[in-house]
Enzyme design. Sequence first.
Site, PDB file in Angstrom:
ATOM      1  N   ASP A  55      -6.608   3.384  -1.364  1.00  0.00           N
ATOM      2  CA  ASP A  55      -6.413   3.120  -2.795  1.00  0.00           C
ATOM      3  C   ASP A  55      -7.597   4.308  -3.479  1.00  0.00           C
ATOM      4  OD1 ASP A  55      -5.415   0.968  -4.808  1.00  0.00           O
ATOM      5  OD2 ASP A  55      -7.316   1.860  -5.449  1.00  0.00           O
ATOM      6  N   ARG A  66      -4.524 -11.047 -11.503  1.00  0.00           N
ATOM      7  CA  ARG A  66      -3.475 -10.666 -10.527  1.00  0.00           C
ATOM      8  C   ARG A  66      -3.877 -10.285  -9.106  1.00  0.00           C
ATOM      9  NH1 ARG A  66      -3.724  -6.822 -13.708  1.00  0.00           N
ATOM     10  NH2 ARG A  66      -3.202  -4.869 -13.194  1.00  0.00           N
ATOM     11  N   LYS A  81     -11.729  -0.467  -4.697  1.00  0.00           N
ATOM     12  CA  LYS A  81     -10.682  -1.465  -4.315  1.00  0.00           C
ATOM     13  C   LYS A  81     -10.624  -1.394  -2.908  1.00  0.00           C
ATOM     14  CE  LYS A  81      -7.970  -1.782  -8.521  1.00  0.00           C
ATOM     15  NZ  LYS A  81      -6.602  -1.628  -9.085  1.00  0.00           N
ATOM     16  N   ASN A 126       3.045   3.989  -8.982  1.00  0.00           N
ATOM     17  CA  ASN A 126       3.398   5.188  -9.610  1.00  0.00           C
ATOM     18  C   ASN A 126       4.527   5.831  -8.814  1.00  0.00           C
ATOM     19  OD1 ASN A 126       2.389   7.981  -8.256  1.00  0.00           O
ATOM     20  ND2 ASN A 126       0.850   6.284  -8.129  1.00  0.00           N
ATOM     21  N   PHE A 127       5.639   6.356  -9.423  1.00  0.00           N
ATOM     22  CA  PHE A 127       6.829   6.738  -8.848  1.00  0.00           C
ATOM     23  C   PHE A 127       6.467   8.012  -8.013  1.00  0.00           C
ATOM     24  CE2 PHE A 127      10.805   9.395  -9.159  1.00  0.00           C
ATOM     25  CZ  PHE A 127      11.654   8.454  -8.469  1.00  0.00           C
ATOM     26  N   CYS A 181       3.333  -1.562 -16.437  1.00  0.00           N
ATOM     27  CA  CYS A 181       2.594  -2.625 -16.934  1.00  0.00           C
ATOM     28  C   CYS A 181       1.801  -2.251 -18.018  1.00  0.00           C
ATOM     29  CB  CYS A 181       1.571  -2.930 -15.692  1.00  0.00           C
ATOM     30  SG  CYS A 181       0.486  -1.681 -15.111  1.00  0.00           S
ATOM     31  N   CYS A 240      21.087  14.395   1.098  1.00  0.00           N
ATOM     32  CA  CYS A 240      19.893  14.118   0.568  1.00  0.00           C
ATOM     33  C   CYS A 240      18.947  15.075   1.055  1.00  0.00           C
ATOM     34  CB  CYS A 240      19.603  12.667   0.866  1.00  0.00           C
ATOM     35  SG  CYS A 240      17.748  12.069   0.479  1.00  0.00           S
ATOM     36  N   CYS A 243      16.442  12.653   3.573  1.00  0.00           N
ATOM     37  CA  CYS A 243      17.116  11.813   4.772  1.00  0.00           C
ATOM     38  C   CYS A 243      18.198  12.412   5.251  1.00  0.00           C
ATOM     39  CB  CYS A 243      16.860  10.474   4.604  1.00  0.00           C
ATOM     40  SG  CYS A 243      18.397   9.754   3.470  1.00  0.00           S
TER      41      CYS A 243
END
Length: 339
Positions: A55, A66, A81, A126-127, A181, A240, A243
């Site tokens: 992290d 949460r 974290k 995040n993407f 969020c 792809c 993969c």
Amino acid sequence: MTGRYSRQTLFTPIGEAGQQKIREKHVLIVGAGALGTGNAEALVRAGVGKLTIVDRDYVEWSNLQRQQLYGEKDAVDRLPKAIAAKSRLSLINSDVEIEAHILDATPEELENLITGVDLILDATDNFDTRMMINDISQKYSIPWIYGACVGSYGISFTILPGTSPCLNCMLDSVPIGGLTCDTAGIISPAVQMVVAYQTAEALKILVEDWAALRGKLVSFDVWTNQQTAINISKAKKEECLSCGKEPTYPYLAYENQTKTAVLCGRDSVQIRPPNRQHRDLTAMKEMLEDKGGRIEQNPYLLSFTVNDRRMVLFNDGRALIHGTKDKSEAKTLYHRYFG
């Protein structure tokens, strides 16, 4: 095997043999926020042999609603974290080997961490990082479990290299972007639902009960009482780049890495230097003492506040610039105060 796991071994699909397999496995969790802490605690209680947690952030007050491993003192001390999670998890099960890494999950870092890993759990916000995880998974044939939640909505899918479509395959057919969020907030029941789906699939993989895997993408909204499970096996594409028949793993390329990023849920920007560094935080503190701001330090990070901007520098040279979403402003502040 002690009686610690007796209720788990009474569950026939696991049993004593499955428990031994769990004990021998190594799981990598990328992200130690809401999903990461939930998954980490469940797997440590289940007796996984080794857990590696990665992290880039530290505990703040808004996390406590949460992110179940953290307490108020962690937020007061601004503990990273990964460190706070390891401390709590070690108290839960001292038999589990736990590694904690305070770093941004870049392709280079991920490749250094996946040796011996049997499963990767996505607990990111995040993407970009998810796509890196996806390519690492495909390149090294390691299963991974995608999970995300926002508001009261959650989604999860188990990706098996060579068998299921990967996240890159799904981009054209599955809505995996959208709200964050930061814009929609989040409630803890949505987190716990995604954690339940991810952990259940993780246990199936760890005991090697491949036939029991869900095989479908599941999504739900705990507030509007909706749930769907979609068979997306036809989404797998031979062409792809992650993969397919001739993969190039595009999201592991340096030029595709994010150098600056606005963090989910906060007016904050992460600045990552081009090359990983080692910054002497004590020396940096001495340099900042005549700048007129407020300085706080712990063994892992240095916080410097001037006017309404708070800047947090890590040992590896990364910095979080709080109080702005403007990347240009964040870069300017970084270079002005941290060089």
